[in-house]
Structure formats: C-alpha cells, structure tokens
Design a protein around this motif. Structure first.
Motif, short mmCIF file in Angstrom:
data_model
loop_
_atom_site.label_atom_id
_atom_site.label_comp_id
_atom_site.label_asym_id
_atom_site.label_seq_id
_atom_site.Cartn_x
_atom_site.Cartn_y
_atom_site.Cartn_z
N GLN A 4 22.16 35.34 -25.16
CA GLN A 4 23.45 34.89 -24.64
C GLN A 4 23.47 34.88 -23.11
N VAL A 5 22.93 35.92 -22.50
CA VAL A 5 22.88 35.99 -21.03
C VAL A 5 22.01 34.87 -20.48
N LEU A 6 20.89 34.61 -21.12
CA LEU A 6 20.03 33.51 -20.68
C LEU A 6 20.75 32.16 -20.82
N ARG A 7 21.43 31.97 -21.92
CA ARG A 7 22.18 30.72 -22.15
C ARG A 7 23.26 30.55 -21.09
N GLU A 8 23.98 31.61 -20.81
CA GLU A 8 25.05 31.54 -19.80
C GLU A 8 24.47 31.34 -18.41
N GLY A 9 23.27 31.88 -18.18
CA GLY A 9 22.62 31.68 -16.89
C GLY A 9 22.25 30.22 -16.67
N ILE A 10 21.81 29.56 -17.73
CA ILE A 10 21.50 28.13 -17.64
C ILE A 10 22.78 27.32 -17.41
#
Length: 211
Positions: free
Chosen positions: A131-137
């Motif tokens: 989720q954090v990676l997705r939100e970072g993108i």
C-alpha cells in the motif's frame, strides 16, 4: 510480576533449547527442568509446547506489524512511512534475534491453526508495504515503472535474510544497518522530482545520510 517473570524464563529457556536441539529434540520436562519451573507453572502459561512455539513466532511478527501500523499513522508521506517501516523491520532482528532464528528453523512444525494466524499477520504486513509503495507511485514520490509486488517482496526478502548474517557484535550496529538499507531502498524508488523536494531531501539527510 512473578508470573510474568516465570513466563519470560520459560520462553528464554525454550529459545535456547530449541535453537540448540530443535523443536522435537526438546520436551516440556526438559524446559521446566532447565528454567527451574514446575509443569504446573508451564501449563499455567502455555496450553502446550505447540502454543509456546506459536508464541515465539507471534511476538516478533506482532511487533513489526504494530510498528508498521504506527508508522503509517504517524507519518503523512509514503517516503517517511516506508523509511520508518524499514527501520523497525531491521531493528526486530536485534530485539528478537533468538525468536527469529527459532522461527526459521522450526516454522514447519507449527500446527495448522497457529500457522494460519501467523500467515495472516505476515500477509497483513506485506499488504501495508504494498500500500505504501502504491501510494508513493500515486504521489509521484516513487517511480511509476516499478512493480509494486516485486519491490515489496524484494524489501521483505532483503531484510529477512539478516537472520543468516546479522551479529550484534558485528562491524555495523543495527542502526547503521537500518540506515544503509533505507539508503539503498529509497534511492532506488524515489523519482528525480522527489529527490529534489525540499521536505523529502531534508528527511533523507537526517535519516539515511547523504542525499
């Protein structure tokens, strides 16, 4: 207090014995004899040796999951959240090194009902990182071309392998290792725009060394 001391003593003794002789090479009788407890004291704290093994697994997985959830609430940007998650993930190998060693040696012996609980927490932890990676993108902090699943599993795999080589008295402290991992991981994920962002740049300087 006395009860907690007994429980802690049982756990510490079991960790030492499991690490040395393996799960099936240690009996409840051996554990209580080594730690100076009684069978009654053991079964007051644990229903069985299986539950004791589950507790050893659960304590450090619960720790990293709670820390990841706390980081998500405390920090408001994906970069800061991921940095804090990785930091607590690395530190668990110092705080719970014996637990993790036993986990990797004896995980196959967890009863299905206990394994299901552990796997559910592991999956929950993995999904927080995804989720954090997705939100970072989405926030344009992390590069859009990265595979979320591949990046997330790479982070988990890279840090998990510490159980093979981390030594508390080794050449690098646990804090130095956490900083090095964050430096390597974040600089591979960040967009050029994010690296130029003043807030992110300042955060990196204070948490992972040079920008």
């Amino acid at each position: 207090m006395v009860e907690k001391q007994l429980k802690d003593r049982i756990i510490e003794t079991a960790l030492t014995l499991f690490e040395k002789y393996g799960y099936h090479g240690v009996t409840v009788d051996r554990i209580v004899a080594e730690c100076g407890a009684s069978k009654g004291g053991f079964y007051h704290n644990f229903k069985s040796k299986d539950e004791l093994l589950y507790h050893i697994h659960d304590v450090f997985i619960t720790y990293v999951l709670n820390k990841a959830q706390e980081a998500y609430v405390k920090y408001k940007t994906p970069t800061k959240r991921l940095c804090a998650i990785i930091h607590s993930f690395v530190r668990v190998f110092h705080i719970y090194k014996p637990h993790i060693t036993v986990f990797n040696q004896e995980a196959a012996y967890l009863k299905p009902a206990y394994a299901e609980k552990i796997n559910a927490k592991r999956e929950q932890y993995k999904q927080i990182i995804f989720q954090v990676l997705r939100e970072g993108i989405e926030a344009k902090e992390f590069r859009s071309e990265i595979s979320i699943e591949l990046a997330g599993l790479s982070i988990i795999g890279m840090v998990n392998w510490m159980y093979k080589w981390y030594k508390p008295d080794g050449p690098m402290s646990i804090e130095q290792i956490a900083t090095a991992f964050n430096d390597l991981i974040l600089h591979s994920l960040l967009t050029e725009e994010a690296k130029r962002d003043e807030d992110i740049s300042s955060f990196l300087l204070s948490h992972v060394g040079e920008e």
